[in-house]
Design a protein around this motif. Structure first.
Motif, PDB file in Angstrom:
ATOM      1  N   TYR A 113      17.255   2.841 -21.194  1.00 26.16           N
ATOM      2  CA  TYR A 113      17.302   3.791 -20.592  1.00 26.16           C
ATOM      3  C   TYR A 113      15.533   4.505 -19.899  1.00 26.16           C
ATOM      4  CZ  TYR A 113      18.324   9.235 -20.687  1.00 26.16           C
ATOM      5  OH  TYR A 113      18.644  10.333 -20.054  1.00 26.16           O
ATOM      6  N   ASP A 114      15.540   5.386 -18.952  1.00 26.37           N
ATOM      7  CA  ASP A 114      14.583   5.923 -18.813  1.00 26.37           C
ATOM      8  C   ASP A 114      14.168   7.044 -19.300  1.00 26.37           C
ATOM      9  OD1 ASP A 114      12.092   6.448 -17.731  1.00 26.37           O
ATOM     10  OD2 ASP A 114      12.006   3.855 -16.057  1.00 26.37           O
ATOM     11  N   THR A 115      13.192   8.013 -19.409  1.00 32.05           N
ATOM     12  CA  THR A 115      13.341   9.127 -19.468  1.00 32.05           C
ATOM     13  C   THR A 115      13.193   9.902 -18.519  1.00 32.05           C
ATOM     14  OG1 THR A 115      10.738   8.997 -20.189  1.00 32.05           O
ATOM     15  CG2 THR A 115      11.980   9.389 -22.009  1.00 32.05           C
ATOM     16  N   LEU A 116      12.647   9.217 -17.304  1.00 29.63           N
ATOM     17  CA  LEU A 116      12.197   9.477 -15.720  1.00 29.63           C
ATOM     18  C   LEU A 116      13.555   9.420 -15.054  1.00 29.63           C
ATOM     19  CD1 LEU A 116       8.599   7.812 -15.101  1.00 29.63           C
ATOM     20  CD2 LEU A 116       9.311  10.118 -15.553  1.00 29.63           C
ATOM     21  N   TYR A 117      14.735   8.743 -15.744  1.00 29.03           N
ATOM     22  CA  TYR A 117      15.553   8.847 -15.046  1.00 29.03           C
ATOM     23  C   TYR A 117      16.574   9.164 -15.902  1.00 29.03           C
ATOM     24  CZ  TYR A 117      12.909   6.299 -11.561  1.00 29.03           C
ATOM     25  OH  TYR A 117      11.952   5.438 -10.959  1.00 29.03           O
ATOM     26  N   PRO A 118      16.993  10.760 -16.031  1.00 30.43           N
ATOM     27  CA  PRO A 118      18.094  11.030 -17.197  1.00 30.43           C
ATOM     28  C   PRO A 118      19.613  10.229 -16.928  1.00 30.43           C
ATOM     29  CG  PRO A 118      16.968  13.002 -16.429  1.00 30.43           C
ATOM     30  CD  PRO A 118      16.257  11.974 -15.369  1.00 30.43           C
ATOM     31  N   GLY A 119      20.647  10.453 -17.954  1.00 34.45           N
ATOM     32  CA  GLY A 119      21.623   9.783 -17.997  1.00 34.45           C
ATOM     33  C   GLY A 119      22.338  10.871 -18.933  1.00 34.45           C
ATOM     34  N   LYS A 120      23.379  10.191 -19.126  1.00 31.05           N
ATOM     35  CA  LYS A 120      24.465  10.276 -20.532  1.00 31.05           C
ATOM     36  C   LYS A 120      23.838  10.530 -21.684  1.00 31.05           C
ATOM     37  CE  LYS A 120      28.606  11.334 -19.594  1.00 31.05           C
ATOM     38  NZ  LYS A 120      30.248  11.588 -19.750  1.00 31.05           N
ATOM     39  N   SER A 121      23.289   9.402 -21.922  1.00 35.81           N
ATOM     40  CA  SER A 121      22.997   8.616 -22.864  1.00 35.81           C
ATOM     41  C   SER A 121      21.346   9.246 -23.370  1.00 35.81           C
ATOM     42  CB  SER A 121      22.884   7.343 -22.923  1.00 35.81           C
ATOM     43  OG  SER A 121      23.489   6.490 -22.379  1.00 35.81           O
ATOM     44  N   GLN A 122      21.385  10.582 -22.987  1.00 38.42           N
ATOM     45  CA  GLN A 122      20.116  11.126 -23.103  1.00 38.42           C
ATOM     46  C   GLN A 122      20.484  12.343 -24.300  1.00 38.42           C
ATOM     47  OE1 GLN A 122      18.350  14.223 -20.264  1.00 38.42           O
ATOM     48  NE2 GLN A 122      20.936  14.451 -19.663  1.00 38.42           N
ATOM     49  N   PHE A 123      21.540  12.374 -24.625  1.00 36.23           N
ATOM     50  CA  PHE A 123      21.580  13.312 -25.516  1.00 36.23           C
ATOM     51  C   PHE A 123      21.798  12.062 -27.041  1.00 36.23           C
ATOM     52  CE2 PHE A 123      23.353  15.256 -22.149  1.00 36.23           C
ATOM     53  CZ  PHE A 123      22.942  16.448 -21.818  1.00 36.23           C
ATOM     54  N   PHE A 124      22.208  11.601 -26.923  1.00 33.23           N
ATOM     55  CA  PHE A 124      22.578  10.102 -27.358  1.00 33.23           C
ATOM     56  C   PHE A 124      20.934  10.113 -28.586  1.00 33.23           C
ATOM     57  CE2 PHE A 124      22.934   6.048 -30.151  1.00 33.23           C
ATOM     58  CZ  PHE A 124      24.555   6.340 -30.834  1.00 33.23           C
ATOM     59  N   ILE A 125      20.657   9.741 -27.460  1.00 33.65           N
ATOM     60  CA  ILE A 125      18.911   9.178 -27.550  1.00 33.65           C
ATOM     61  C   ILE A 125      18.313  10.006 -28.486  1.00 33.65           C
ATOM     62  CG2 ILE A 125      16.566   8.427 -26.746  1.00 33.65           C
ATOM     63  CD1 ILE A 125      18.329   6.962 -24.984  1.00 33.65           C
ATOM     64  N   LYS A 126      18.396  11.651 -27.682  1.00 37.69           N
ATOM     65  CA  LYS A 126      17.264  12.233 -28.585  1.00 37.69           C
ATOM     66  C   LYS A 126      18.159  12.775 -29.570  1.00 37.69           C
ATOM     67  CE  LYS A 126      16.061  17.435 -27.282  1.00 37.69           C
ATOM     68  NZ  LYS A 126      16.666  18.243 -26.810  1.00 37.69           N
ATOM     69  N   GLU A 127      19.639  12.603 -29.961  1.00 42.80           N
ATOM     70  CA  GLU A 127      19.607  12.882 -31.784  1.00 42.80           C
ATOM     71  C   GLU A 127      19.191  11.794 -32.196  1.00 42.80           C
ATOM     72  OE1 GLU A 127      21.495  14.597 -34.298  1.00 42.80           O
ATOM     73  OE2 GLU A 127      20.857  16.142 -32.847  1.00 42.80           O
ATOM     74  N   PHE A 128      19.726  10.316 -31.627  1.00 39.57           N
ATOM     75  CA  PHE A 128      19.532   9.722 -33.124  1.00 39.57           C
ATOM     76  C   PHE A 128      17.860   9.305 -33.316  1.00 39.57           C
ATOM     77  CE2 PHE A 128      18.725   5.112 -34.117  1.00 39.57           C
ATOM     78  CZ  PHE A 128      19.224   4.785 -34.263  1.00 39.57           C
ATOM     79  N   THR A 129      17.061   9.852 -32.658  1.00 33.73           N
ATOM     80  CA  THR A 129      15.220   9.941 -33.213  1.00 33.73           C
ATOM     81  C   THR A 129      15.001  11.140 -33.421  1.00 33.73           C
ATOM     82  OG1 THR A 129      14.922   9.564 -30.447  1.00 33.73           O
ATOM     83  CG2 THR A 129      13.410  10.362 -31.334  1.00 33.73           C
ATOM     84  N   LYS A 130      15.993  12.029 -33.419  1.00 32.47           N
ATOM     85  CA  LYS A 130      15.433  13.300 -34.510  1.00 32.47           C
ATOM     86  C   LYS A 130      15.316  12.206 -35.911  1.00 32.47           C
ATOM     87  CE  LYS A 130      18.125  16.878 -34.085  1.00 32.47           C
ATOM     88  NZ  LYS A 130      18.437  18.831 -33.634  1.00 32.47           N
ATOM     89  N   ILE A 131      16.524  11.852 -36.175  1.00 33.31           N
ATOM     90  CA  ILE A 131      17.650  11.819 -37.437  1.00 33.31           C
ATOM     91  C   ILE A 131      16.640  10.453 -37.297  1.00 33.31           C
ATOM     92  CG2 ILE A 131      19.670  10.238 -38.572  1.00 33.31           C
ATOM     93  CD1 ILE A 131      21.640  12.298 -36.400  1.00 33.31           C
ATOM     94  N   LYS A 132      16.506   9.228 -36.712  1.00 34.43           N
ATOM     95  CA  LYS A 132      15.644   8.258 -37.418  1.00 34.43           C
ATOM     96  C   LYS A 132      13.858   8.167 -36.909  1.00 34.43           C
ATOM     97  CE  LYS A 132      17.819   4.528 -38.630  1.00 34.43           C
ATOM     98  NZ  LYS A 132      18.292   4.272 -40.394  1.00 34.43           N
ATOM     99  N   GLY A 133      13.656   8.911 -36.045  1.00 36.28           N
ATOM    100  CA  GLY A 133      12.440   9.099 -35.691  1.00 36.28           C
ATOM    101  C   GLY A 133      11.840   7.832 -34.334  1.00 36.28           C
ATOM    102  N   GLU A 134      11.208   7.888 -33.916  1.00 35.43           N
ATOM    103  CA  GLU A 134      10.448   7.721 -32.737  1.00 35.43           C
ATOM    104  C   GLU A 134      10.152   6.041 -32.850  1.00 35.43           C
ATOM    105  OE1 GLU A 134       7.866   8.969 -29.969  1.00 35.43           O
ATOM    106  OE2 GLU A 134       8.753  10.911 -30.112  1.00 35.43           O
TER     107      GLU A 134
END
Length: 182
Positions: free
Chosen positions: A140-161
């Motif tokens: 996944y590339d943040t420059l090319y958003p897709g449906k996984s962006q919500f999953f990745i954002k939430e996962f990152t919020k919980i687990k950390g970058e």
């Protein structure tokens, strides 16, 4: 990467990459990239790959886990779907792929034991995977958003970058060039 035994994998859906057929040359390269990446993860201690059952990177990764097991690698596959009847609205070809993966997975379960009722089931699914796996690996590339962006954002919020590894388009392009030059 130390102590990373269980990884969640996600990424682009097949349609987001313009891949609609199994014979697409892009898919062949993605299979090679995913397989090579999984081998590196296994050699560094990963024992389980967990996916949520999405079309695209997740199911392709699952296919590569199965292939690696057949080649003798010690890796297991868990498919943890967000809700019962997940994928029921898909076309037959896509349902068949999901069912094929479910049949060979080492573990299959649902975060919600009910059919889809509310978007909260999807966020609960993300939260569950973040709480029960060590890290996220995503094509996944943040420059090319897709449906996984919500999953990745939430996962990152919980687990950390530090526990989220994103494979961007540049890395895929480099891999592609290296494959073509070999």
């Amino acid at each position: 990467m130390e102590n990373q035994k269980i990884i969640t994998i996600t990424g682009y859906r097949s349609f987001e990459l313009g891949i609609f057929q199994a014979k697409d040359p892009k898919l062949s390269l993605l299979y090679k990239f995913i397989k090579q990446s999984l081998i590196e993860w296994v050699e560094n201690g990963v024992e389980w790959v967990v996916i949520g059952g999405n079309l695209g990177v997740e199911l392709w990764a699952a296919e590569m886990v199965v292939e690696l097991r057949q080649e003798g690698y010690a890796i297991q596959l868990a498919v943890i779907l967000p809700f019962v009847d997940y994928g029921k609205q898909w076309n037959e070809k896509n349902k068949d792929l999901l069912n094929k993966i479910l049949a060979v997975a080492d573990y299959v379960n649902y975060v919600s034991q009910r059919p889809y009722e509310h978007p909260r089931q999807l966020s609960n699914h993300t939260r569950f995977l973040a709480q029960h796996t060590d890290m996220l690996w995503a094509i996944y590339d943040t420059l090319y958003p897709g449906k996984s962006q919500f999953f990745i954002k939430e996962f990152t919020k919980i687990k950390g970058e530090v526990n989220v590894y994103l494979v961007g388009m540049d890395e895929l392009q480099d891999f592609s060039y290296n494959q073509l030059s070999d």
